[in-house]
Design an enzyme around this catalytic site. Structure first.
Site, PDB file in Angstrom:
ATOM      1  N   LYS A  70      21.957  20.689   3.574  1.00 25.19           N
ATOM      2  CA  LYS A  70      22.651  19.804   4.527  1.00 25.19           C
ATOM      3  C   LYS A  70      24.036  20.353   4.756  1.00 25.19           C
ATOM      4  CE  LYS A  70      23.059  15.924   6.832  1.00 25.19           C
ATOM      5  NZ  LYS A  70      23.439  16.748   8.017  1.00 25.19           N
ATOM      6  N   LYS A  94      29.175  18.723  -3.096  1.00 22.23           N
ATOM      7  CA  LYS A  94      29.524  17.448  -2.468  1.00 22.23           C
ATOM      8  C   LYS A  94      28.345  16.475  -2.549  1.00 22.23           C
ATOM      9  CE  LYS A  94      31.928  18.142   1.247  1.00 22.23           C
ATOM     10  NZ  LYS A  94      32.423  18.309   2.619  1.00 22.23           N
ATOM     11  N   LYS A 106      25.268  25.394   5.437  1.00 26.22           N
ATOM     12  CA  LYS A 106      26.346  25.402   6.437  1.00 26.22           C
ATOM     13  C   LYS A 106      25.996  26.399   7.523  1.00 26.22           C
ATOM     14  CE  LYS A 106      30.312  23.361   7.181  1.00 26.22           C
ATOM     15  NZ  LYS A 106      30.710  21.995   6.825  1.00 26.22           N
ATOM     16  N   THR A 190      34.130  10.152   7.500  1.00 21.74           N
ATOM     17  CA  THR A 190      34.830  11.095   6.612  1.00 21.74           C
ATOM     18  C   THR A 190      36.258  10.615   6.344  1.00 21.74           C
ATOM     19  OG1 THR A 190      33.478  12.845   7.540  1.00 21.74           O
ATOM     20  CG2 THR A 190      35.358  13.531   6.219  1.00 21.74           C
ATOM     21  N   ASN A 221      38.975  14.608  13.834  1.00 17.62           N
ATOM     22  CA  ASN A 221      38.113  13.509  13.398  1.00 17.62           C
ATOM     23  C   ASN A 221      38.503  12.962  12.028  1.00 17.62           C
ATOM     24  OD1 ASN A 221      35.318  13.050  11.685  1.00 17.62           O
ATOM     25  ND2 ASN A 221      35.403  11.949  13.616  1.00 17.62           N
ATOM     26  N   SER A 361      25.858  10.818   7.049  1.00 20.73           N
ATOM     27  CA  SER A 361      24.796  11.622   7.673  1.00 20.73           C
ATOM     28  C   SER A 361      23.467  11.350   6.983  1.00 20.73           C
ATOM     29  CB  SER A 361      25.116  13.111   7.557  1.00 20.73           C
ATOM     30  OG  SER A 361      26.165  13.445   8.413  1.00 20.73           O
TER      31      SER A 361
END
Ligand code: NAD
Length: 427
Positions: A70, A94, A106, A190, A221, A361
């Site tokens: 992810k 994470k 990523k 986030t 963001n 997510s």
């Protein structure tokens, strides 16, 4: 002389330090300190002027022992393989820190989004998926937005995937627009996540948020929603810095009695750049880009890019600073961590502090799989619970073993991933 930092080397240095602390078996360390799979490819795009431009791109899976890979896709002119490797590795830690059943991945495209037309951007997004569609999927690898990409990009990507496969798979990608499979609360997740964690730390320190001040790097963001929630709790944002595309430099915007965050949001563009002239007219001091770091505040929140807090700039950090909240990935270099530790500044490390995005997510994917969508309050309630639980685990371990919070987070994450690897019989 300033040092050049490589994020992948930073990520490996951090990992090696904790692997030693944990007495991790050398075979396991060798396996966990690099990505399991790397894709490097090119995307040809027919530009609006009729020419063809070739973009270089990546998708990397660092570890999938705990679940599908992810991680976001970063669109940036300075993107490179090592940055993507580092970001993929941090995604593994994470997801493990917040204990969601996902691994780390990523992606990246070397491009400059503001210089592309909407049509060129759409072609680039669709071209990216055409190159990797058989390597992604909700049970394999789930991309998401990152710096320079947005929900519209994710929707084009999902549409390309569904066009190729001939069926609906909203869970193939997250960060989609609300109403098109996206989750309410994802935009805020986030930044809010950073503040849920900070709020719990301030509670432990018996310090009301309203008695604190902060300075932020970035106004995209992450920073926007962190600043919004922090000021809603009563905290005062003294300064924010962001990139100015026209001048090709960063500026810091300062108001000693506190920035009006909704006002600054109203004069920023979609890339998180504040209009310098409008800010000046509204009474903000316009300072050099690095001035955010030297403000007399209690809290620093680096929410832009990696390698921003280095030994070179460390002396500029005010002695008043007590807490650093890493909204960005990898903003502090390992050699500067040593100095921060020595000074006794409390570090809320990136893969804990900014885990709200991937946690939401994950919620998006759960909703996609159920084909049933939660209200915003329900999403944010679940998010706060997950973030606070993860923070408590890290904080308590840091207290118990008298270690730096980044090391405590690494201990938890590496142990969880190593256990999954062992249980699968991979090492
Ligand atoms: P964004 O593209 O929305 O915003 C980036 C901001 O950084 C912009 O305001 C830009 O002007 C600013 N910036 C760029 N270069 C700068 C410089 N040299 N000095 C000062 N400001 C600069 O990106 P974002 O989504 O807010 O992500 C920011 C960081 O957070 C990245 O490290 C990203 O990987 C990380 N992150 C993002 C999410 C997410 O959900 N968006 C989740 C986890 C981690």
């Amino acid at each position: 002389m300033s040092t050049t930092y490589n994020p992948y080397h930073n990520a490996q240095t951090q990992f090696d330090g904790v692997a030693k602390l944990l007495n991790l078996d050398s075979g396991m360390s060798e396996f966990l300190r690099q990505p399991m799979k790397e894709l490097h490819f090119t995307i040809p795009v027919k530009m609006d002027d009729g020419s063809t431009k070739t973009f270089n791109a990546f998708r990397m899976k660092h570890n999938t022992a705990r679940g599908p890979a992810k991680g976001g896709i970063r669109f940036h002119p300075h993107e490179n393989a090592d940055t993507v490797r580092a970001l993929a590795m941090w995604m593994t830690w994470k997801c493990a820190t917040v204990d969601i059943p996902l691994g780390g991945g990523k992606g990246g495209i070397i491009c400059d989004p503001p210089s592309l037309s909407k049509t060129e951007l759409e072609k680039l997004c669709r071209g990216y998926i055409r190159q990797i569609w058989n390597q992604i999927g909700h049970e394999m690898d789930i991309p998401a937005p990152d710096v320079g990409s947005n929900p519209q990009c994710m929707l084009w990507m999902m549409d390309e995937y569904e066009t190729i496969t001939g069926a609906h798979y909203p869970g193939v990608i997250t960060g989609k627009p609300v109403g098109m499979g996206g989750s309410l609360g994802r935009t805020e997740a986030t930044g809010y996540g950073c503040i849920y964690v900070l709020k719990d730390l301030l509670r432990i320190l018996e310090t009301p948020a309203a008695s604190t001040t902060a300075s932020l790097q970035g106004f995209g963001n992450v920073a926007e929603y962190a600043a919004r929630m922090y000021t809603e709790l009563g905290g005062k944002v003294i300064a924010v810095s962001c990139w100015n595309q026209a001048d090709k430099t960063a500026y810091t915007f300062k108001k000693s009695d506190g920035c009006d965050i909704p006002q600054l949001v109203s004069i920023k563009d979609q890339y998180g750049s504040i209009d310098k002239d409008k800010a000046f007219a509204l009474g903000y001091e316009v300072l050099p880009g690095d001035a955010w770091l030297s403000q007399d505040v209690d809290i620093l929140m680096p929410c832009a890019l990696e390698n921003q807090i280095t030994p070179d700039v460390f002396p500029n950090i005010s002695s008043k600073v007590k807490i650093i909240v890493e909204g960005a990935n990898g903003p502090t270099t390992p050699d500067c961590d040593v100095l921060i530790k020595e000074r006794g500044i409390i570090m809320l490390p990136d893969f804990l502090a900014n885990a709200g995005g991937v946690t939401c997510s994950y919620f998006e994917q759960v909703q996609n799989n159920m084909n049933y969508y939660w209200g915003k309050e329900e999403v944010l309630e679940k998010l706060e619970y997950a973030m606070t639980k993860a923070f408590r685990g890290v904080y308590e371990l840091a207290q118990e073993r008298n270690v730096y919070m980044r090391d405590a987070a690494y201990i938890i994450a590496i142990n969880r991933v190593a256990d999954a690897v062992k249980l699968r019989g991979w090492a």
